[in-house]
Motif scaffolding. Structure first.
Motif, short mmCIF file in Angstrom:
data_model
loop_
_atom_site.label_atom_id
_atom_site.label_comp_id
_atom_site.label_asym_id
_atom_site.label_seq_id
_atom_site.Cartn_x
_atom_site.Cartn_y
_atom_site.Cartn_z
N ASP A 74 0.82 -1.21 0.00
CA ASP A 74 0.00 0.00 0.00
C ASP A 74 0.86 1.26 0.00
O ASP A 74 0.49 2.27 -0.59
N GLY A 75 2.01 1.16 0.68
CA GLY A 75 2.88 2.34 0.80
C GLY A 75 3.74 2.56 -0.43
O GLY A 75 4.36 3.62 -0.58
N GLY A 76 3.80 1.59 -1.35
CA GLY A 76 4.69 1.72 -2.51
C GLY A 76 3.96 2.19 -3.75
O GLY A 76 2.72 2.26 -3.77
N SER A 77 4.74 2.49 -4.79
CA SER A 77 4.12 2.93 -6.04
C SER A 77 3.51 1.73 -6.77
O SER A 77 3.82 0.57 -6.47
N LYS A 78 2.63 2.01 -7.74
CA LYS A 78 1.94 0.92 -8.44
C LYS A 78 2.80 0.32 -9.55
O LYS A 78 2.52 -0.77 -10.04
N ASP A 79 3.85 1.03 -9.93
CA ASP A 79 4.64 0.58 -11.09
C ASP A 79 5.92 -0.13 -10.70
O ASP A 79 6.91 -0.03 -11.40
N VAL A 80 5.92 -0.77 -9.55
CA VAL A 80 7.18 -1.37 -9.12
C VAL A 80 7.19 -2.88 -9.32
O VAL A 80 6.14 -3.51 -9.51
N ARG A 81 8.40 -3.44 -9.23
CA ARG A 81 8.56 -4.89 -9.30
C ARG A 81 9.15 -5.34 -7.97
O ARG A 81 10.21 -4.84 -7.56
N TYR A 82 8.46 -6.26 -7.36
CA TYR A 82 8.94 -6.76 -6.06
C TYR A 82 9.58 -8.13 -6.20
O TYR A 82 9.18 -8.93 -7.05
N MET A 83 10.56 -8.37 -5.35
CA MET A 83 11.13 -9.71 -5.24
C MET A 83 10.90 -10.18 -3.81
O MET A 83 11.51 -9.66 -2.87
N PHE A 84 9.95 -11.10 -3.66
CA PHE A 84 9.64 -11.62 -2.32
C PHE A 84 10.63 -12.70 -1.94
O PHE A 84 10.92 -13.60 -2.74
N ASP A 85 11.11 -12.63 -0.72
CA ASP A 85 12.08 -13.59 -0.20
C ASP A 85 11.52 -14.11 1.13
O ASP A 85 11.32 -13.34 2.05
N GLY A 86 11.21 -15.41 1.14
CA GLY A 86 10.65 -15.99 2.37
C GLY A 86 9.16 -15.75 2.51
O GLY A 86 8.58 -15.99 3.57
N PHE A 87 8.54 -15.29 1.47
CA PHE A 87 7.09 -15.05 1.43
C PHE A 87 6.61 -15.30 0.01
O PHE A 87 7.27 -14.83 -0.91
#
Ligand code: AP5
Length: 215
Positions: A74-87
């Motif tokens: 929710d706190g981040g921008s909509k155009d980002v790419r996340y790399m989840f680690d451990g989730f």
């Protein structure tokens, strides 16, 4: 919004691989273990709640984890790419993540499953040392610092994680093996799972992932 997931047992090299991928891309590294350890360090209510679970090598309840991930999204921008680690770590977390991304018009593109033999995982975890200042990962044998106990990058002091004691490691591995099958099956069915031999050199693993992300 897009995401990739690094899935793997404790010690498989999720954090190490994430460091390499982050250096070469614009992915934002989101590690639930790091978020919980920060909360613990700050003495927050979340940290107090998570402490017992982490010390015992058990999973923190799904609703708590999903709330902290949602808050970050929710706190981040909509155009980002996340790399989840451990989730995600449980099928329930995976389904909640799927719903959350659907609501945001995003998707998980790849799930990299880092797999290594149990003995290797144990030796990696018992030998792991982390910099207190910059968080860089070392290993007393595989990736030793130039000066014992001192970070090569920032000269911070290296420490051993509280849950890297052998009894806790064994429990963490047990918990992981109980959760894995259903998670792997879920992402395999979705056509997103990529199996990786995590016993390879860390650069080979990182470069392999970077190649796949280019396609
Ligand atoms: P978390 O912090 O996520 O720990 P983990 O999954 O147990 O994984 P690790 O961080 O121990 O291992 P890693 O795979 O990142 O390995 P690393 O790269 O460091 O979770 C901790 C706790 O928080 C959990 O037990 C739980 O209580 C709670 N938690 C977190 N997320 C949760 C969730 N979603 N739901 C519920 N509870 C949650 O590498 C290990 C060592 O090996 C290092 O020394 C490294 O230098 C070395 N190494 C790595 N790769 C290589 C390589 N290719 N070659 C040689 N050495 C290597």
């Amino acid at each position: 919004m897009e995401a990739i997931i690094l899935l793997g047992a404790p010690g498989a090299g999720k954090g190490t691989t994430a460091e390499g991928v982050v250096q070469a891309t614009e992915y934002i590294h989101l590690a639930t273990g790091d978020m919980l350890r920060d909360a613990l360090k700050n003495g927050s209510a979340l940290g107090k709640l998570a402490e017992g679970f982490m010390k015992r090598g058990e999973l923190v309840p799904d609703d708590v984890i999903v709330k902290i991930v949602e808050a970050r999204l929710d706190g981040g921008s909509k155009d980002v790419r996340y790399m989840f680690d451990g989730f995600p770590r449980t099928l329930e977390q995976a389904k909640l993540l799927e719903d959350s991304f659907k609501r945001r018009g995003g998707m998980v593109t790849h799930v990299f499953f880092l797999a290594a033999p149990r003995e290797l995982l144990i030796s990696r975890l018992t030998g792991r040392r982390i910099c207190r200042k910059c968080g860089r990962n070392f290993h007393v044998i595989n990736i030793p610092p130039k000066v014992e106990g001192v970070c090569d990058l920032c000269q911070g002091q290296l420490y051993q994680r509280a849950d890297d004691q052998e009894a806790t490691i064994l429990n963490r591995l047990e918990v992981f093996s109980k959760q894995t099958e259903s998670l792997v099956a879920y992402y395999e069915k979705a056509g997103k799972l990529v199996r990786i031999d995590a016993s390879m050199h860390r650069d080979v693993i990182t470069n392999g992932i970077l190649e796949m992300l280019k396609k």
